[in-house]
Design an enzyme around this catalytic site. Structure first.
Site, PDB file in Angstrom:
ATOM      1  N   GLY A  12      48.304  -2.568 -21.082  1.00 12.21           N
ATOM      2  CA  GLY A  12      49.552  -2.776 -21.777  1.00 12.21           C
ATOM      3  C   GLY A  12      49.412  -3.993 -22.751  1.00 12.21           C
ATOM      4  O   GLY A  12      48.488  -4.719 -22.879  1.00 12.21           O
ATOM      5  N   ASP A  13      50.449  -4.165 -23.590  1.00 18.14           N
ATOM      6  CA  ASP A  13      50.624  -5.396 -24.517  1.00 18.14           C
ATOM      7  C   ASP A  13      49.566  -5.162 -25.593  1.00 18.14           C
ATOM      8  O   ASP A  13      49.266  -6.010 -26.171  1.00 18.14           O
ATOM      9  CB  ASP A  13      50.727  -6.481 -23.752  1.00 18.14           C
ATOM     10  CG  ASP A  13      51.760  -6.772 -22.724  1.00 18.14           C
ATOM     11  OD1 ASP A  13      52.721  -6.084 -22.876  1.00 18.14           O
ATOM     12  OD2 ASP A  13      51.158  -7.205 -21.671  1.00 18.14           O
ATOM     13  N   LYS A  16      51.487  -1.684 -29.313  1.00 20.55           N
ATOM     14  CA  LYS A  16      51.903  -0.398 -29.532  1.00 20.55           C
ATOM     15  C   LYS A  16      53.241  -0.268 -30.515  1.00 20.55           C
ATOM     16  O   LYS A  16      53.244   0.741 -31.200  1.00 20.55           O
ATOM     17  CB  LYS A  16      52.175   0.657 -28.295  1.00 20.55           C
ATOM     18  CG  LYS A  16      50.880   0.818 -27.323  1.00 20.55           C
ATOM     19  CD  LYS A  16      50.985   1.414 -26.095  1.00 20.55           C
ATOM     20  CE  LYS A  16      52.086   0.686 -25.136  1.00 20.55           C
ATOM     21  NZ  LYS A  16      51.573  -0.568 -24.742  1.00 20.55           N
ATOM     22  N   GLY A  17      53.966  -1.234 -30.130  1.00 22.88           N
ATOM     23  CA  GLY A  17      55.459  -0.952 -30.597  1.00 22.88           C
ATOM     24  C   GLY A  17      55.066  -1.375 -32.035  1.00 22.88           C
ATOM     25  O   GLY A  17      55.968  -0.421 -32.870  1.00 22.88           O
ATOM     26  N   ASN A  38      60.348  -2.076 -17.605  1.00 20.78           N
ATOM     27  CA  ASN A  38      59.259  -3.220 -17.488  1.00 20.78           C
ATOM     28  C   ASN A  38      58.217  -3.073 -18.743  1.00 20.78           C
ATOM     29  O   ASN A  38      57.744  -4.233 -18.932  1.00 20.78           O
ATOM     30  CB  ASN A  38      58.141  -2.341 -16.299  1.00 20.78           C
ATOM     31  CG  ASN A  38      57.921  -0.878 -16.438  1.00 20.78           C
ATOM     32  OD1 ASN A  38      58.476  -0.275 -17.288  1.00 20.78           O
ATOM     33  ND2 ASN A  38      56.932  -0.437 -15.745  1.00 20.78           N
ATOM     34  N   ALA A  39      58.677  -2.079 -19.682  1.00 21.29           N
ATOM     35  CA  ALA A  39      57.888  -1.993 -20.888  1.00 21.29           C
ATOM     36  C   ALA A  39      58.874  -3.079 -21.866  1.00 21.29           C
ATOM     37  O   ALA A  39      59.774  -3.178 -21.840  1.00 21.29           O
ATOM     38  CB  ALA A  39      57.994  -0.683 -21.493  1.00 21.29           C
ATOM     39  N   GLY A  40      57.936  -3.869 -22.678  1.00 22.46           N
ATOM     40  CA  GLY A  40      58.675  -4.436 -23.740  1.00 22.46           C
ATOM     41  C   GLY A  40      57.961  -4.269 -25.393  1.00 22.46           C
ATOM     42  O   GLY A  40      56.734  -4.722 -25.073  1.00 22.46           O
ATOM     43  N   ALA A 300      56.260  -9.667 -22.976  1.00 18.69           N
ATOM     44  CA  ALA A 300      57.419  -9.511 -23.766  1.00 18.69           C
ATOM     45  C   ALA A 300      58.483  -9.225 -22.870  1.00 18.69           C
ATOM     46  O   ALA A 300      59.794  -9.427 -23.338  1.00 18.69           O
ATOM     47  CB  ALA A 300      57.046  -8.127 -24.725  1.00 18.69           C
ATOM     48  N   THR A 301      58.184  -8.731 -21.563  1.00 16.10           N
ATOM     49  CA  THR A 301      59.373  -8.553 -20.571  1.00 16.10           C
ATOM     50  C   THR A 301      59.875  -9.723 -19.776  1.00 16.10           C
ATOM     51  O   THR A 301      60.815 -10.295 -19.455  1.00 16.10           O
ATOM     52  CB  THR A 301      59.162  -7.448 -19.859  1.00 16.10           C
ATOM     53  OG1 THR A 301      59.023  -6.570 -20.642  1.00 16.10           O
ATOM     54  CG2 THR A 301      60.297  -7.027 -18.782  1.00 16.10           C
ATOM     55  N   SER A 414      45.126  -3.653 -37.226  1.00 14.36           N
ATOM     56  CA  SER A 414      46.269  -4.289 -37.409  1.00 14.36           C
ATOM     57  C   SER A 414      45.927  -5.858 -37.357  1.00 14.36           C
ATOM     58  O   SER A 414      45.102  -6.265 -36.451  1.00 14.36           O
ATOM     59  CB  SER A 414      47.226  -4.165 -36.122  1.00 14.36           C
ATOM     60  OG  SER A 414      48.346  -5.306 -36.094  1.00 14.36           O
ATOM     61  N   GLY A 416      47.789  -8.657 -37.717  1.00  9.37           N
ATOM     62  CA  GLY A 416      49.144  -9.703 -37.731  1.00  9.37           C
ATOM     63  C   GLY A 416      50.243  -8.806 -37.200  1.00  9.37           C
ATOM     64  O   GLY A 416      50.522  -7.837 -37.414  1.00  9.37           O
TER      65      GLY A 416
HETATM   66  P1  IMP Z   1      56.072  -2.661 -12.395  1.00  8.73           P
HETATM   67  O1  IMP Z   1      55.647  -1.748 -13.441  1.00  8.73           O
HETATM   68  O2  IMP Z   1      57.087  -3.561 -12.698  1.00  8.73           O
HETATM   69  O3  IMP Z   1      55.973  -2.255 -11.014  1.00  8.73           O
HETATM   70  O4  IMP Z   1      54.663  -3.724 -12.464  1.00  8.73           O
HETATM   71  C1  IMP Z   1      53.222  -3.304 -12.001  1.00  8.73           C
HETATM   72  C2  IMP Z   1      52.234  -3.966 -12.822  1.00  8.73           C
HETATM   73  O5  IMP Z   1      52.332  -3.495 -14.155  1.00  8.73           O
HETATM   74  C3  IMP Z   1      52.395  -5.414 -13.043  1.00  8.73           C
HETATM   75  O6  IMP Z   1      51.055  -6.122 -13.085  1.00  8.73           O
HETATM   76  C4  IMP Z   1      52.981  -5.725 -14.597  1.00  8.73           C
HETATM   77  O7  IMP Z   1      52.831  -7.060 -14.888  1.00  8.73           O
HETATM   78  C5  IMP Z   1      52.483  -4.432 -15.208  1.00  8.73           C
HETATM   79  N1  IMP Z   1      53.181  -4.162 -16.096  1.00  8.73           N
HETATM   80  C6  IMP Z   1      54.381  -3.181 -16.104  1.00  8.73           C
HETATM   81  N2  IMP Z   1      54.787  -3.276 -17.446  1.00  8.73           N
HETATM   82  C7  IMP Z   1      54.196  -3.701 -18.312  1.00  8.73           C
HETATM   83  C8  IMP Z   1      53.833  -3.779 -19.712  1.00  8.73           C
HETATM   84  O8  IMP Z   1      54.825  -3.127 -20.457  1.00  8.73           O
HETATM   85  N3  IMP Z   1      53.244  -4.386 -20.218  1.00  8.73           N
HETATM   86  C9  IMP Z   1      51.964  -5.178 -19.403  1.00  8.73           C
HETATM   87  N4  IMP Z   1      51.995  -5.114 -18.199  1.00  8.73           N
HETATM   88  C10 IMP Z   1      53.190  -4.355 -17.709  1.00  8.73           C
END
Ligand code: IMP
Length: 429
Positions: A12-13, A16-17, A38-40, A300-301, A414, A416
């Site tokens: 993640g992170d 992509k945004g 959970n995404a940001g 981001a979240t 990318s 920057g």
């Molecule tokens: P959950 O999705 O909140 O249940 O978290 C499960 C795992 O996924 C944890 O390690 C979170 O930090 C990670 N996680 C969830 N969403 C993201 C995201 O958008 N970016 C990075 N890590 C994420």
């Protein structure tokens, strides 16, 4: 016509945004397919940072239809706040610009409470979730007792389903987690009002997408999280609760896999992870700190510091295969400038022996050691480069070797956070 899926290949992170925001002017529909708030997804617009948690990044382009697909879990309060926030700054003025699937599941306060209390109880063994109730909501979906958006907008159905669920949840909260029971009326009243607000946005997303495909409109499937967090293919159990691989985009949006013609895999030029779990190339030294600071690596979240490490080509190759990646985006390349030497993981070693691919069980993941190659770094800043040939020679070599190793070309670099800080290397749509 090329429909495209944008997938995070690491944990993640990956940025992509920004990439989705960049591609959106060329597409007609952007669809979130899985995950929840959970995404940001961070986008920098006119120097101002914006983080979207649920609404696809396409909302920043007036002509783009934004879809929240069947596979997403929705916290209605967060969604409403996001809609209002976007409206206040001139976006999303037309309610028809947002379509939410009636099949998407709803996150309730008991999901959030269970998520957080379980994490606290696990102590050192916690997953490090975002605490947004994602896992418990997906649990209810799989157990076939979830409450969906189409239920939320009907007061009678909502009442009936919530009554049934809350009884069971309260028992669990009290007996297993030592918490106080939640009060039905408080939740019902709030959620009923959320349902009223969101009713106009609920659509038969299946039909909407079928029609768009028939008419030849371009679709962009917006992945959330990354392959390392995929429920089946990630570093289980340190994963999220949905399928983040490209296959998850088809099920989460309700389209055939054939509706995706190009899988664009996004990877950082190094690696990061938030939350706990295996991370073979993690750096706990000054280089890790340098990447964290220079890359402004904060979740981001949740705002948590991201763990940082070297680029892991073993994992990247695996993720490319799992997702059928057609081309790559390498982000945050600028963060590597000034490092004299760059290490890159080329193979894993387990109990002193090189292994093929990546391990399966957690115990092996925890023991695995990356075998690195050391590549020359570059000193020059990259902002001024407008094409591949203008990049420092060692940077060019770094990128070429990534392409050779994983077997797919890079289409975008990318350099920057700003919208225009990128180089297009190949046409993708
Ligand atoms: P959950 O999705 O909140 O249940 O978290 C499960 C795992 O996924 C944890 O390690 C979170 O930090 C990670 N996680 C969830 N969403 C993201 C995201 O958008 N970016 C990075 N890590 C994420």
């Amino acid at each position: 016509m090329t429909n495209i899926a944008v997938i995070g290949l690491q944990w993640g992170d990956e940025g992509k945004g920004k990439i989705i925001d960049l591609l959106t002017p060329q597409v007609d529909v952007v669809i979130r397919c899985q995950g929840g708030n959970n995404a940001g997804h961070t986008i920098v617009l006119n120097g101002e940072k914006r983080v979207l948690h649920l609404i696809p990044s396409g909302a920043l382009h007036q002509k783009c239809l934004c879809v929240i697909g069947d596979g997403v879990v929705v916290d209605p309060k967060v969604l409403i706040d996001e809609i209002e926030g976007l409206k206040a700054v001139g976006f999303l003025q037309n309610p028809k610009q947002l379509a939410i699937s009636g099949n998407a599941h709803v996150i309730f306060p008991y999901h959030i409470q269970i998520d957080q209390l379980r994490e606290t109880k696990k102590g050192g063994k916690a997953i490090g979730t975002t605490g947004r109730g994602i896992g418990p909501c997906y649990e209810d979906k799989i157990a076939r007792r979830g409450i969906r958006m189409s239920d939320l907008v009907d007061p009678e159905i909502l009442k009936h389903r919530l009554e049934g669920n809350l009884q069971e949840k309260n028992e669990y909260l009290q007996k297993m987690l030592g918490a106080k029971p939640l009060v039905f009326n408080e939740i019902y009243e709030k959620y009923n009002s959320y349902g009223k607000y969101l009713k106009n946005y609920i659509a038969n997303v299946n039909l909407v997408l079928q029609q768009k495909v028939k008419e030849g409109f371009k679709l962009l499937f917006e992945g959330a999280q990354g392959v390392g967090l995929d429920l089946d293919h990630g570093t289980y159990p340190y994963v999220t609760s949905s399928n983040t691989v490209s296959g998850g985009m088809a099920t989460g949006a309700g389209v055939s896999p054939k509706a995706i013609q190009h899988v664009l895999g996004v990877a950082k030029a190094y690696a990061t992870r938030v939350g706990h779990g295996p991370f073979p190339t993690e750096l706990s030294d000054s280089v890790g700190e340098h990447l964290q600071t220079k890359g402004a690596e904060f979740g981001a979240t949740t705002g948590r510091k991201r763990r940082c490490g070297w680029l892991d080509l073993v994992w990247l190759k695996h993720a490319v295969w799992l997702c059928g990646v057609d081309s790559l985006v390498i982000t945050k390349l600028d963060v590597l400038s000034e490092l004299k030497k760059l290490k890159v993981a080329m193979v894993y070693q387990l109990n002193g022996k090189k292994i093929e691919g990546v391990p399966s069980c957690l115990e092996d993941w925890e023991k695995v050691e990356p075998v690195y190659e050391e590549w020359e770094g570059w000193n020059e800043p990259l902002e001024k480069a407008t094409c591949f040939d203008e990049l420092p020679k060692n940077c060019q070599k770094y990128l070429k070797r990534i392409e050779d190793f994983v077997g797919v070309p890079i289409s975008i670099l990318s350099l920057g956070p700003e919208r225009n800080a990128h180089i297009h290397l190949r046409k993708i749509m």
